[in-house]
Design a protein around this motif. Structure first.
Motif, PDB file in Angstrom:
ATOM      1  N   GLU A   1       1.207   4.573 -11.439  1.00  0.00           N
ATOM      2  CA  GLU A   1       0.196   4.939 -12.406  1.00  0.00           C
ATOM      3  C   GLU A   1       0.239   6.385 -12.991  1.00  0.00           C
ATOM      4  O   GLU A   1       1.037   7.168 -12.510  1.00  0.00           O
ATOM      5  CB  GLU A   1      -1.462   5.016 -11.791  1.00  0.00           C
TER       6      GLU A   1
ATOM      7  N   GLN B   1       2.717   8.942  -0.193  1.00  0.00           N
ATOM      8  CA  GLN B   1       3.188   9.373  -1.267  1.00  0.00           C
ATOM      9  C   GLN B   1       3.601  11.256  -0.867  1.00  0.00           C
ATOM     10  O   GLN B   1       4.600  11.671  -1.120  1.00  0.00           O
ATOM     11  CB  GLN B   1       2.280   9.738  -2.309  1.00  0.00           C
TER      12      GLN B   1
ATOM     13  N   GLU C   1      -2.736  -2.720  -2.730  1.00  0.00           N
ATOM     14  CA  GLU C   1      -3.886  -2.892  -3.269  1.00  0.00           C
ATOM     15  C   GLU C   1      -4.839  -3.307  -2.198  1.00  0.00           C
ATOM     16  O   GLU C   1      -4.339  -3.803  -1.108  1.00  0.00           O
ATOM     17  CB  GLU C   1      -3.705  -4.128  -4.138  1.00  0.00           C
TER      18      GLU C   1
ATOM     19  N   ASP D   1     -11.000  -0.593  -0.426  1.00  0.00           N
ATOM     20  CA  ASP D   1     -10.504   0.427  -1.457  1.00  0.00           C
ATOM     21  C   ASP D   1     -10.165   1.690  -1.027  1.00  0.00           C
ATOM     22  O   ASP D   1      -8.938   2.393  -1.459  1.00  0.00           O
ATOM     23  CB  ASP D   1     -11.583   0.515  -2.671  1.00  0.00           C
TER      24      ASP D   1
ATOM     25  N   ILE E   1       1.834   3.338  -6.300  1.00  0.00           N
ATOM     26  CA  ILE E   1       0.864   2.514  -5.618  1.00  0.00           C
ATOM     27  C   ILE E   1       1.769   1.340  -4.951  1.00  0.00           C
ATOM     28  O   ILE E   1       2.604   0.570  -5.634  1.00  0.00           O
ATOM     29  CB  ILE E   1      -0.030   1.783  -6.645  1.00  0.00           C
ATOM     30  N   TRP E   2       1.622   1.376  -3.584  1.00  0.00           N
ATOM     31  CA  TRP E   2       2.327   0.346  -2.715  1.00  0.00           C
ATOM     32  C   TRP E   2       1.652  -0.825  -2.268  1.00  0.00           C
ATOM     33  O   TRP E   2       1.703  -2.012  -2.292  1.00  0.00           O
ATOM     34  CB  TRP E   2       2.798   0.957  -1.540  1.00  0.00           C
TER      35      TRP E   2
ATOM     36  N   MET F   1      -6.102   3.343  -0.714  1.00  0.00           N
ATOM     37  CA  MET F   1      -6.036   4.696  -1.612  1.00  0.00           C
ATOM     38  C   MET F   1      -5.469   5.629  -0.750  1.00  0.00           C
ATOM     39  O   MET F   1      -4.230   6.179  -1.160  1.00  0.00           O
ATOM     40  CB  MET F   1      -7.362   5.172  -2.080  1.00  0.00           C
TER      41      MET F   1
ATOM     42  N   PRO G   1       7.604   1.390  -5.213  1.00  0.00           N
ATOM     43  CA  PRO G   1       6.432   1.163  -5.154  1.00  0.00           C
ATOM     44  C   PRO G   1       5.996  -0.003  -6.108  1.00  0.00           C
ATOM     45  O   PRO G   1       7.012  -0.297  -6.918  1.00  0.00           O
ATOM     46  CB  PRO G   1       5.773   2.426  -5.870  1.00  0.00           C
TER      47      PRO G   1
ATOM     48  N   ASN H   1      -1.616   4.784   0.280  1.00  0.00           N
ATOM     49  CA  ASN H   1      -0.869   4.953  -0.711  1.00  0.00           C
ATOM     50  C   ASN H   1      -0.793   6.553  -0.862  1.00  0.00           C
ATOM     51  O   ASN H   1       0.384   7.147  -1.153  1.00  0.00           O
ATOM     52  CB  ASN H   1      -1.403   4.594  -2.136  1.00  0.00           C
ATOM     53  N   HIS H   2      -1.808   7.469  -0.855  1.00  0.00           N
ATOM     54  CA  HIS H   2      -1.689   9.048  -0.774  1.00  0.00           C
ATOM     55  C   HIS H   2      -0.814   9.238   0.129  1.00  0.00           C
ATOM     56  O   HIS H   2      -0.094  10.418  -0.053  1.00  0.00           O
ATOM     57  CB  HIS H   2      -3.056   9.420  -0.812  1.00  0.00           C
TER      58      HIS H   2
END
Lengths: 259, 283
Positions: free
Chosen positions: B104, B50, B129, B39, B126-127, B43, B100, B46-47
């Motif tokens: 969200e 971004q 999971e 997770d 979000i790219w 995260m 992406p 992705n961040h």
């Protein structure tokens, strides 16, 4: 006061002309005006959104001031921010109307605001003096009898870095920004020359002067916008030789013929 | 001087993330953190992407200063992008930005300019999971990265050297117990070079249980075990501009510091990714 001037600007190599984030503006005073002429250059920050447009708002608004002391002050910032808000609102409405909604990656930049340097030079008729005001690393140089009499706000080429102070388009930044404003004044004599330049060319100017050369002679020979090809060739050669950092270029060359 | 090439659309660079997607990544992240390592890693990637996109964004477009690759290794080894980018190995940043897997909308409080706060909706792309399945074929992932970078350098011989960032929670399982194979796989990445310098390989080890983190070490001296020492040897020296970036993030570094974290916590991982993707010159 009789003033001759020329100017040119070029985008960073690899960028299209319309991507140039440097801005210039000039206003000649009318007969009887205390301000004989006002020049301004600005350098929009690469990593901010809409910095080209903000740089243009700043130079135009600075040159429009016809009275008062020509400084970057609370009143000037108030006017610039108001003008910017109107432009920004219109821009966002136009984007929506044309079906070009703001993308997710534009939101943060729009929220953070646009950033730019600003350097303003005003030549005053009576008394014969000049006033310069600056935020950031765009510079003005005064040359008299083949000697740099003033270099403002930077005198040492090693001081150019990647993080100069910048004017933010958000009015909430105003209080902190006013602490970064610098200004200086000097007398004008016939034969004085002034050069305004954004950082890449300003750094080149100081490096050449410190090496015992007279960089203003090369600028004087380059002429004005009508001779774009010559200016591009000159700038390209300097960039290829590693003498000029690859960045947008904007410059005014000003000669005071008589007072 | 190496690592000084300008990064531009005419001369882009590349970044490749190797992300451990093995079964153990389902375990909780260090200390009191309830989320799994997978997770947290998803995260953070992705961040980080971004932030990279935002940094390169101009009005109505993203400048392709970088091409980005993400290779997952676990049950299989391969490109980790999904959706429209599925199967793509190195993707121009503008395409990453525009594709992406999903976006969200999250509420965020921001200053209202009058001393108060106002809630606004902010979009988060979000790219990736979280994935946690299989073993840890790190050698294969490094070999895959080496091949990818080699191909990139053929087309961009004067680029700012590509950076490969490997984030893992455990030991490789595909070297048959012979660490020289792992070191050789890392070397196959680090020995590649553009005219501006060698490709950089940085490694971050994330851990459950909150033991003492070791950040950008300059020798094997304080490393607690052979596994850490192997990862250290696999890691490139930090070039000067990234050393400065690490100092700005309040890490203690020296000229011999390597791009390596051991027992990294979440904050260190965020900073590690940010430092590794800090542009040297996008002025």
């Amino acid at each position: 006061m009789q003033i001759d001037w020329s100017t040119f600007w070029l985008a960073k190599e690899g960028n299209a002309a319309e991507e140039c984030e440097d801005a210039l503006f000039f206003r000649r005073g009318s007969q009887g005006d205390r301000h004989a002429a006002t020049f301004a250059v600005a350098d929009g920050a690469t990593e901010s959104m809409l910095s080209r447009q903000w740089a243009n708002v700043l130079v135009r608004q600075f040159c429009r001031r016809e009275s008062g002391w020509p400084l970057i002050d609370e009143e000037f910032l108030e006017q610039a921010h108001r003008l910017w808000q109107r432009w920004r609102s219109s821009y966002l409405r136009r984007r929506e109307a044309e079906g070009r909604s703001i993308r997710w990656y534009e939101e943060e930049g729009l929220r953070a605001g646009a950033f730019s340097t600003l350097l303003g030079l005003t030549l005053i008729e009576n008394p014969r003096m000049w006033v310069a005001t600056a935020v950031g690393d765009s510079c003005v140089f005064q040359v008299r009898r083949d000697c740099v009499r003033a270099a403002f706000p930077i005198r040492d080429p090693t001081e150019f870095g990647n993080r100069p102070p910048l004017i933010c388009s958000k009015h909430s930044c105003r209080e902190a920004l006013l602490k970064e404003v610098r200004h200086t004044t000097g007398r004008i004599r016939p034969g004085d020359r002034f050069y305004l330049a954004t950082d890449a060319l300003a750094c080149w100017f100081l490096q050449r002067y410190n090496a015992g050369e007279e960089p203003w002679r090369e600028l004087d020979e380059l002429g004005n916008d009508a001779e774009q090809g010559r200016q591009e060739a000159w700038v390209s050669e300097l960039r290829r030789g590693g003498l000029l950092r690859n960045d947008d270029v904007a410059v005014f060359s000003i000669a005071v013929r008589s007072t | 001087m190496p690592y000084t090439a300008e990064i531009s659309r005419a001369n882009p660079s590349s970044m490749i993330f190797l992300i451990d997607q093995s079964g153990s990544m389902a375990d909780p992240f260090g200390g009191e953190e309830q989320k799994s390592k997978a997770d947290i890693l998803a995260m953070n990637i992705n961040h980080n992407l971004q932030n990279l996109v935002i940094r390169c964004a101009k009005a109505e477009g993203v400048r392709d200063y970088y091409h980005v690759g993400v290779i997952g290794y676990g049950a299989q080894v391969g490109p980790a992008f999904s959706g429209a980018l599925a199967g793509r190995e190195l993707v121009p940043l503008s395409e990453v930005a525009n594709n992406p897997a999903r976006i969200e909308e999250r509420p965020r409080k921001v200053p209202d300019g009058a001393g108060g706060l106002v809630e606004e909706k902010v979009r988060f792309p979000i790219w990736f999971e979280p994935v946690a399945r299989g073993a840890t074929p790190m050698c294969e992932a490094l070999t895959r990265a080496s091949s990818l970078v080699d191909g990139w350098l053929d087309e961009h011989p004067d680029c700012f050297p590509p950076i490969v960032m490997n984030i893992t929670d455990g030991e490789a399982t595909d070297h048959g117990g012979d660490v020289t194979k792992l070191l050789d796989a890392a070397e196959s990445v680090k020995q590649l070079a553009s005219s501006d310098g060698n490709v950089l390989l940085f490694n971050a080890h994330i851990s459950a249980g909150a033991p003492t983190p070791i950040e950008f070490p300059d020798s094997e001296e304080r490393l607690p075990n052979e596994y850490a020492r192997v990862l250290f040897r696999m890691s490139s020296l930090l070039p000067p501009h990234l050393r400065s970036a690490a100092e700005e993030e309040e890490f203690s570094v020296s000229p011999a510091s390597r791009g390596f974290l051991f027992n990294a916590d979440q904050v260190a991982i965020i900073k590690f990714l940010d430092i590794g993707t800090r542009p040297s010159s996008l002025r």
